[in-house]
Write an enzyme that holds these catalytic residues in place. Structure first.
Site: not given
Length: 215
Positions: A83, A195, A197
């Site tokens: 990001c 992202h 994650e």
């Protein structure tokens, strides 16, 4: 075989705990730290980032993070930005009329997306180049984005005499008709605008792909 060691760089920005947990699930032995020596010695360095470009660069410089990144890359040691942790790798960012110098690992400007609806928030497909290692097995998957700014023009020149295996691989995405860089694979330096994650199974596989490249 021991798990590859990964440092999640703690410079006051990013979803640090979620980044640590995601890297652990990807098979890494993870340390959250801002210590230069520990960050230099790890097999991989993860640079997270959320919020304003200027604030992230201020926090990064406070711990000499830009030097850590540059020194690792000069030695061919892997770095992954996520990001705003990707955005700060470029030359500069412009937000609300404020121009901030970045790490300068890639040429390019981070600027506001030119789309009808901003921020870009949600799941998006990406256009993955051939030869990717980061997206191996997940080329057609969707990933989760949350951002208002991005790099809309890739300006790094390539050399016809450079082998294809050493050329930067740029993944693109589109939001509201505006194309922007979604990921880059450039030797030891990789980054994603989205992202991983937060991107479910696809994001988890991308992180596993990166961790497996460290061993």
């Amino acid at each position: 075989m021991s798990a590859p060691s990964v440092v999640v760089l703690d410079y006051g920005s990013g979803n640090l705990r979620s980044a640590v947990r995601a890297m652990e699930r990807a098979g890494a032995a993870v340390t959250l730290t801002s210590d230069l020596d520990t960050a230099m010695e790890a097999d991989g360095l993860l640079v997270p980032g959320v919020g304003a470009y200027e604030a992230c660069m201020r926090g990064l410089r406070a711990i000499r993070g830009e030097r850590i990144i540059a020194r690792r890359l000069s030695g061919g040691r892997p770095v992954l930005g996520i990001c705003v942790g990707m955005q700060i790798l470029f030359e500069k960012g412009i937000e609300h009329g404020v121009e901030t110098e970045g790490c300068g690992e890639w040429p390019g400007v981070v600027e506001r997306l030119q789309a009808p609806i901003v921020p870009h928030m949600g799941w998006n497909t990406v256009a993955v180049p051939s030869g990717t290692r980061l997206f191996a097995g997940i080329e057609d998957e969707r990933f989760y984005f949350v951002h208002s700014y991005g790099v809309r023009d890739w300006t790094l020149a390539t050399n016809d005499r450079t082998p294809d295996s050493h050329q930067p691989l740029v993944t693109w995405a589109d939001h509201g008709g505006d194309r922007f860089v979604a990921a880059v694979e450039n030797g030891p330096l990789c980054a994603t605008q989205f992202h991983p994650e937060k991107s479910g199974d696809a994001g988890a596989q991308l992180l596993r792909n990166w961790v497996s490249s460290l061993s």
